[in-house]
Enzyme design. Structure first.
Site, mmCIF file in Angstrom:
data_model
loop_
_atom_site.group_PDB
_atom_site.id
_atom_site.type_symbol
_atom_site.label_atom_id
_atom_site.label_comp_id
_atom_site.label_asym_id
_atom_site.label_seq_id
_atom_site.Cartn_x
_atom_site.Cartn_y
_atom_site.Cartn_z
ATOM 1 C CG HIS A 122 -0.423 0.321 2.517
ATOM 2 N ND1 HIS A 122 -0.060 -0.637 3.432
ATOM 3 C CD2 HIS A 122 -0.187 1.502 3.124
ATOM 4 C CE1 HIS A 122 0.387 -0.068 4.529
ATOM 5 N NE2 HIS A 122 0.316 1.239 4.371
ATOM 6 C CG ASP A 152 0.023 -4.079 2.718
ATOM 7 O OD1 ASP A 152 0.421 -3.585 1.638
ATOM 8 O OD2 ASP A 152 -0.374 -3.387 3.670
ATOM 9 C CB SER A 227 3.347 2.079 6.002
ATOM 10 O OG SER A 227 2.138 2.156 6.696
#
Length: 468
Positions: A122, A152, A227
């Site tokens: 993402h 992911d 992230s």
């Protein structure tokens, strides 16, 4: 003096606005899992002496030094085109077309000296250009090697001289209560470190926008821009990729979640070797046990994976597993929940042999199961269950590719006449060859994207359906 204070005031306001704008419009946030507010437990007296001593005796400096230079800042730029038909009507064709760029940022982890970097899918999803900034502030262009939306995980490659890198640890071996560090590069300054402990393993966040079923949960602070950063143990080994937080504000409020390193490592190796992720299945259906389920099934066990059905022709059937068996271990790894089972299977490939420990009528048995290729899948967002078609089935249907609908719960599709036996042949003009293709296309769909699904009906005619 008044002029001096005015200058200082406007400088402070300008700095705050700049940082605020960066965080609001550019920085890529971790996935956020909404969680209900829970009443606080009653306070009790406790002796804090031992806790304080253990914290004071814990030194993270060596671990931090080993990992800081292995974490990078990732910047992705995507170019989008908008069209204004009204402007084109008045001013001519092309006048209403406008292109603009959108920037997102996150973190990444260098995993090899020749420039391979792992991050979250993402973080780089939809990117037209990707830039990586090392901890020494050197900026490099990055190439997207491959990505897996299901877990992911994305793999990047940069061309440069030998880089410092981090070694993978065994995420199955981490223990609840173990100290960990979360390392990220969220502000494109230098890498930052936060400390915490492993709060839980095998966390299932499915249904909250996440698809990984076996997160490592920690209380190390993870905020927007972190992230794709590293979760490391005190030996400086990579045990997870920081991915999600639980929050109602978008910022860290207590817990963060990481994709286990064993899953990330397997995904990366598949992307490098095959160009896609090799997905294996055990060949069983069922669910995790708890007190209520155990009571309904009239069994004593409240932990483990209860088998309700064994897939015909699967490795599980060939190995002798039956319905009503309870899986409690795989290759010595405890299986207490559904997330434990799926998390373990995600680290394996078709053809791998795993040792399964199970209970049958209260007795313990072990057997070796050869994992098979994923031939069926449920696509919850479409309300469909799909299966792969072999060459003979495709030939009989007079088509070259496609996956067949074996069950559907989508009332809208039922209303429009979609039935069991229909075959999905393409999505957004891309050919569908396997159920994994469908899962990947759905997982990579952006919020505002339209899905154009092409199906072969029972009369051999092509029908098209649009999903928003």
């Amino acid at each position: 003096m008044k002029k001096y204070f005015s200058i200082m005031l406007f400088s402070a306001i300008g700095g705050a606005l700049t940082l605020g704008s960066y965080k609001l419009f550019i920085e890529e946030s971790p996935m956020v899992v909404e969680q209900q507010v829970i009443e606080q437990p009653q306070a009790v007296q406790a002796n804090y002496l031992n806790t304080v001593n253990s914290i004071e005796n814990t030194d993270f400096t060596v671990t931090a030094e080993k990992t800081l230079n292995t974490v990078v800042h990732v910047k992705n730029t995507s170019y989008k085109t908008t069209r204004d038909p009204y402007r084109e009507f008045f001013y001519g064709q092309g006048s209403g077309t406008k292109q603009y760029s959108q920037v997102g940022t996150g973190s990444g982890v260098i995993i090899s000296s020749d420039g391979y970097i792992v991050t979250n899918n993402h973080v780089v999803k939809g990117a037209s250009e990707i830039e990586v900034t090392l901890n020494n502030k050197k900026v490099l262009k990055a190439e997207l090697v491959g990505a897996d939306a299901t877990n992911d995980i994305a793999l990047l490659k940069v061309k440069t001289d030998e880089l410092p890198y981090i070694s993978f640890g065994n995420s199955d071996a981490v223990k609840v209560g173990e100290w960990v560090l979360a390392v990220g590069n969220p502000y494109n300054l230098t890498s930052t470190v936060t400390a915490g402990i492993i709060s839980a393993k095998g966390r299932d966040l499915h249904g909250n926008g996440n698809v990984t079923d076996s997160f490592i949960q920690t209380d190390a602070a993870v905020n927007p821009g972190n992230s794709g950063g590293a979760l490391v143990n005190t030996r400086g080994e990579l045990i997870g990729i920081n991915t999600a937080i639980t929050s109602q504000t978008g910022s860290f409020v207590g817990y963060s979640f990481a994709v286990p390193s064993n899953i990330a490592k397997k995904v990366i190796e598949d992307l490098m070797e095959f160009g896609n992720v090799q997905k294996a299945i055990l060949g069983v259906r069922g669910g995790e046990l708890n007190s209520k389920v155990a009571e309904n099934l009239e069994i004593e066990n409240t932990e483990g994976f209860y088998i309700s059905e064994v897939t015909e022709g699967s490795g599980a059937e060939k190995a002798g597993l039956n319905s009503n068996d309870i899986i409690i271990k795989m290759d010595g790894v405890e299986i207490s929940t559904y997330a434990d089972l799926t998390g373990f299977i995600r680290t394996k490939r078709p053809g791998d042999v795993v040792n399964v420990t199970y209970l049958r009528s209260g007795e313990r048995f072990t057997t070796n199961v050869t994992l098979s290729k994923n031939e069926m899948s449920k696509v919850s967002s479409l309300g469909l269950e799909l299966k792969n078609l072999n060459s003979n089935e495709l030939k009989k249907l007079k088509i070259e590719n496609g996956v067949q609908v074996t069950d559907l719960t989508n009332q809208e599709l039922l209303y429009y006449g979609v039935k069991k036996g229909f075959v999905i042949t393409a999505i957004n003009n891309k050919k569908v060859n396997t159920v994994d293709d469908v899962v990947d296309m759905i997982s990579n769909k952006s919020k505002n994207d339209v899905l154009r699904i092409e199906m072969l009906n029972l009369d051999g005619e092509i029908e098209r359906y649009i999903f928003r």
